[in-house]
Scaffold this active site. Structure first.
Site, mmCIF file in Angstrom:
data_model
loop_
_atom_site.group_PDB
_atom_site.id
_atom_site.type_symbol
_atom_site.label_atom_id
_atom_site.label_comp_id
_atom_site.label_asym_id
_atom_site.label_seq_id
_atom_site.Cartn_x
_atom_site.Cartn_y
_atom_site.Cartn_z
ATOM 1 N N CYS A 138 0.591 -1.170 -0.084
ATOM 2 C CA CYS A 138 0.060 0.065 -0.020
ATOM 3 C C CYS A 138 0.845 1.181 0.180
ATOM 4 O O CYS A 138 0.774 2.332 -0.772
ATOM 5 C CB CYS A 138 -0.801 -0.054 1.278
ATOM 6 S SG CYS A 138 -1.982 -1.316 1.392
ATOM 7 N N ASP A 143 34.829 21.965 13.482
ATOM 8 C CA ASP A 143 35.054 23.265 13.587
ATOM 9 C C ASP A 143 35.409 23.661 15.009
ATOM 10 O O ASP A 143 35.335 22.775 15.653
ATOM 11 C CB ASP A 143 33.878 24.273 13.267
ATOM 12 C CG ASP A 143 33.987 25.746 13.321
ATOM 13 O OD1 ASP A 143 35.353 25.979 13.070
ATOM 14 O OD2 ASP A 143 33.370 26.493 13.782
ATOM 15 N N GLU A 184 29.414 45.304 14.417
ATOM 16 C CA GLU A 184 29.538 44.112 14.703
ATOM 17 C C GLU A 184 27.971 43.594 15.342
ATOM 18 O O GLU A 184 27.683 42.414 15.422
ATOM 19 C CB GLU A 184 30.432 43.727 15.946
ATOM 20 C CG GLU A 184 31.909 43.597 15.699
ATOM 21 C CD GLU A 184 32.349 42.527 14.707
ATOM 22 O OE1 GLU A 184 31.736 42.318 13.440
ATOM 23 O OE2 GLU A 184 33.125 41.792 15.029
ATOM 24 N N SER A 216 26.063 41.564 12.965
ATOM 25 C CA SER A 216 26.373 40.160 12.522
ATOM 26 C C SER A 216 26.016 39.302 13.703
ATOM 27 O O SER A 216 25.941 39.480 14.840
ATOM 28 C CB SER A 216 27.919 40.234 12.287
ATOM 29 O OG SER A 216 28.614 38.724 12.334
ATOM 30 N N GLY A 268 34.305 33.993 6.581
ATOM 31 C CA GLY A 268 35.655 33.336 6.836
ATOM 32 C C GLY A 268 36.787 34.560 6.971
ATOM 33 O O GLY A 268 37.773 34.317 7.377
ATOM 34 N N GLY A 271 35.424 38.355 7.919
ATOM 35 C CA GLY A 271 35.152 39.438 8.807
ATOM 36 C C GLY A 271 33.822 40.124 8.263
ATOM 37 O O GLY A 271 33.305 39.866 7.345
ATOM 38 N N VAL A 272 33.683 41.492 8.610
ATOM 39 C CA VAL A 272 32.769 42.449 8.173
ATOM 40 C C VAL A 272 33.373 43.944 7.890
ATOM 41 O O VAL A 272 34.441 44.194 8.354
ATOM 42 C CB VAL A 272 31.524 42.642 9.313
ATOM 43 C CG1 VAL A 272 30.866 41.385 9.599
ATOM 44 C CG2 VAL A 272 32.021 43.476 10.502
ATOM 45 N N ILE A 326 30.660 51.119 5.768
ATOM 46 C CA ILE A 326 31.049 52.494 5.575
ATOM 47 C C ILE A 326 30.403 53.294 6.610
ATOM 48 O O ILE A 326 29.038 53.103 6.965
ATOM 49 C CB ILE A 326 30.446 53.053 4.262
ATOM 50 C CG1 ILE A 326 31.094 52.033 3.409
ATOM 51 C CG2 ILE A 326 30.838 54.621 4.199
ATOM 52 C CD1 ILE A 326 32.617 52.644 3.123
#
Length: 716
Positions: A20, A432, A461, A464, A490, A492-493, A496
């Site tokens: 079925c 990790d 920051e 993020s 991998g 950063g940030v 402006i």
């Protein structure tokens, strides 16, 4: 569009065996746009994955076209109705079959002249009224050109009914009318027992469903008011009082409490939650009242997502199940052919083997051999009844259901059931560092930024979700207006701020930070318009279970390898504490992916464990991806297993659950195959009574369920 929109789980009604489930599965695969379909007999659930959204009516038409039903409701009410119906049927069938069996026993000692008519009348009621669902199932199968368990049961019971009719017409045929009633009775009893055992197997899932709140106490300008949970929206403030369950996901804004999260995370020790801490729907407030600001409601809450993932996992199949599926594809037609062949053989060779039957009847007292025609029917009914493929159909899904439920108790969400089969063969665990081997809650222990720069960096920051970013954002509560914010996985940030470009992330040259690196600290560098303006040093504590996990994996002959984007000296300092021999550091996401491919080329299964965006590609590519529940959504979406609560030791438990589940699946399949290999030839030889065959068939199915439920707990 979100991939989640393309998934749908639903309840399939009317299925009785693996055939079925296969028919329904094939019908679902024919729906335009469906990429994958799976139907689980043990849970009666269907699951589809489509390249576009499929409306429920389309699914319903496809399932009904092959004779089965479908419902969207997967809750406890459905299970309760099914169990109540099975209970009613079993009481009714034995209400009529019980007296019939009693009259049969009395007839052995006292001749009852009207017994034949009584058997025939009671059997007619049992087959055509109490067993009407069996007839319906058989009719659906036959009219849709396939065969299932109902077909075998109905043919066996109907053949017995025919012997009763022919006997009353004074033809030289032994009546098996009472046996026909017992075939139906034992079949319905078996369904009742299976229903009860399946309910027991899904108890954990039902417990989770009961955690969902129906209403919440919302704080409005006019005061506190109870609202249906459907009316609660993000941003509302909800009051949670002592002994109440948290109704939604949120963050405590006032007050504190001792929270029991055991039903969700598997951790038995309650945790203290205070202002700023997140709380999860379904957890229990043990002490004082507190207020939470709602962050997620409805299907977006963690509990709802957890339930959704569990249901999806139950819909998937493991590769080993393909063997059972291939066999059940042709099993029922083959059994019918064997039953017909046996009947024809005995009809024409009865006299030749009558001496053999005479000898065997002294050993096996239930052999009936009055004449060729009666014995042919006897063999036909026995072969049909004993060869029901229920045990084969339940062998894998029942063990899988118990295995995934057990994993859930341990704080492991199995998103892809195939991982259950693969985990036992893992040779390498690539892990990790931050958030996996460490707590993922780093703190800034040193920095050299001035007050204005620190404010700007903290404000950037804040945008993020990276653990390091969160730690830095806590230093100063700053709201900075940024432009062109970009998170480079991998690295950063950057953003402006007031016309100047700020970068916060991986240092361009680690040689400037030798002293910090020697202490095992992670460095985040700050650059303004490309010029280095300072740094922040962070420390992240090791998870308490990390060392034990690595040691356990070594004993299991599985090699643990660290793969991290952090500095090599920091990574090696952590690896030394954990006795990890191989370290790959300063990796970009594509380099982690390359390492997964490299270790897969050694011929062993690779498990990747991570929690961040930079782990997503590697998690997806690994044979098994394990995401920490504290990590990012993209990491969890890419993983096969999600660690809801706890550390990397959960990897060990996942492998142990895998081994335990596969052991049960193999045991179930062995006994299901062994039973049929032995029983079918005996039935064809006329050495098994139809009633014994029915009991043996039911025992094989129930034993598979019971064996699955006996799966031992794993872990520390």
């Amino acid at each position: 569009m979100n991939e989640e929109r393309f998934k749908r789980t639903f309840l399939v009604t009317g299925m009785t065996c693996a055939t079925c489930a296969r028919i329904v599965e094939q019908a679902l695969k024919k729906i335009d746009g469906v990429k994958f379909a799976s139907v689980n007999l043990a849970t009666s659930t269907g699951f589809i994955l489509a390249e576009r959204e499929i409306d429920f009516e389309t699914i319903k038409k496809a399932v009904e076209a092959v004779g089965y039903g479908v419902e969207t409701e997967l809750g406890e009410d459905v299970e309760s109705r099914r169990y109540a119906e099975a209970k009613k049927n079993v009481i009714l069938v034995w209400l009529f079959t019980g007296p019939l069996m009693s009259f049969m026993l009395l007839h052995m000692f006292f001749h009852i002249p009207w017994l034949g008519w009584l058997e025939f009348v009671l059997l007619s009621f049992v087959i055509f009224f109490v067993g009407r669902r069996i007839i319906k199932g058989a009719w659906i199968a036959i009219t849709h050109k396939h065969a299932n368990m109902d077909v075998l049961t109905f043919l066996g019971a109907f053949s017995a009914w025919m012997t009763g009719l022919l006997s009353m017409l004074h033809l030289p045929v032994t009546s098996f009318a009472a046996v026909g009633a017992m075939i139906v009775a034992f079949n319905i009893t078996g369904r009742f027992i299976e229903s009860r055992l399946r309910d027991k197997a899904s108890k954990q899932l039902k417990s989770l469903m009961q955690l969902r709140a129906k209403q919440a106490c919302v704080l409005l300008d006019s005061g506190e008011i109870l609202l249906p949970i459907e009316a609660v929206k993000e941003g509302f403030v909800v009051v949670v009082k002592p002994s109440e369950r948290v109704p939604v996901d949120g963050v405590i804004v006032e007050g504190s409490g001792l929270i029991d999260e055991s039903m969700i995370t598997g951790e038995s020790v309650p945790v203290i939650k205070k202002a700023g801490d997140p709380v999860t729907a379904g957890s229990l407030n043990l002490t004082s009242s507190f207020k939470i600001r709602v962050t997620k409601v409805g299907e977006d809450t963690f509990l709802s997502q957890m339930l959704k993932l569990v249901r999806e996992a139950q819909g998937f199949k493991v590769p080993i199940q393909a063997l059972a599926d291939r066999i059940t594809n042709f099993f029922v037609p083959l059994v019918f052919i064997l039953a017909v062949f046996s009947a024809v053989f005995w009809y024409f060779n009865y006299e030749r083997f009558s001496t053999f039957l005479e000898k065997m009847s002294r050993i096996v007292p239930w052999i009936v051999h009055t004449n060729a025609f009666s014995f042919s029917i006897f063999v036909f009914v026995s072969t049909l009844v004993i060869a029901c493929p229920c045990a084969l159909g339940l062998a894998t899904p029942m063990a899988l259901l118990v295995g995934t439920t057990q994993a859930m108790k341990k704080g492991l969400l199995i998103r892809n059931a195939e991982a259950i089969q693969t985990a036992k063969d893992v040779g390498f665990v690539l892990t990790d560092k931050t958030g996996t081997l460490t707590t993922g809650e780093p703190v800034v222990v040193e920095h050299n930024l001035d007050e204005e720069l620190l404010k700007i960096v903290s404000g950037i920051e804040k945008k993020s979700n990276h653990p390091f970013a969160k730690a830095i954002a806590k230093l100063v509560n700053a709201d900075i207006e940024t432009q062109h914010f970009e998170e480079i996985v991998g690295e950063g940030v950057k953003a402006i701020v007031k016309g100047r470009e700020y970068f916060v992330g991986r240092p361009s040259d680690y040689s400037h930070y030798e002293k910090q690196l020697e202490q095992g600290r992670t460095i985040v560098e700050v650059r303004v318009d490309g010029e280095i303006r300072g740094f922040l040093a962070l420390e992240d504590k090791l998870r308490e279970d990390a060392k034990e996990a690595v040691e356990k994996l070594k004993k299991m002959e599985i090699e643990t390898i660290m793969v991290t984007g952090d500095n090599e000296r920091v990574a090696r300092a952590v690896a030394k504490k954990l006795a990890i021999d191989k370290v790959h550091a300063q990796l970009k996401p594509q380099e982690k992916l390359g390492l997964v491919r490299k270790y897969q080329s050694f011929g062993k299964k690779v498990m990747m464990v991570g929690d961040g965006m930079n782990d997503a590609a590697a998690l997806k590519a690994a044979d098994i991806g394990v995401a920490m529940g504290s990590g990012t959504d993209i990491a969890m979406d890419s993983a096969d297993i999600v660690v809801v609560k706890g550390g990397i030791f959960k990897v060990v438990e996942a492998i142990e659950v895998s081994k335990g589940t596969l052991k049960k699946i193999r045991q179930n399949l062995f006994w299901a195959f062994f039973y049929n290999v032995v029983a079918i030839p005996l039935a064809m030889a006329g050495l098994i009574h139809p009633l014994v065959a029915e009991i043996a068939m039911l025992f094989s199915s129930i034993s598979v369920v019971l064996n699955s439920l006996r799966m031992k707990e794993v872990g520390r």
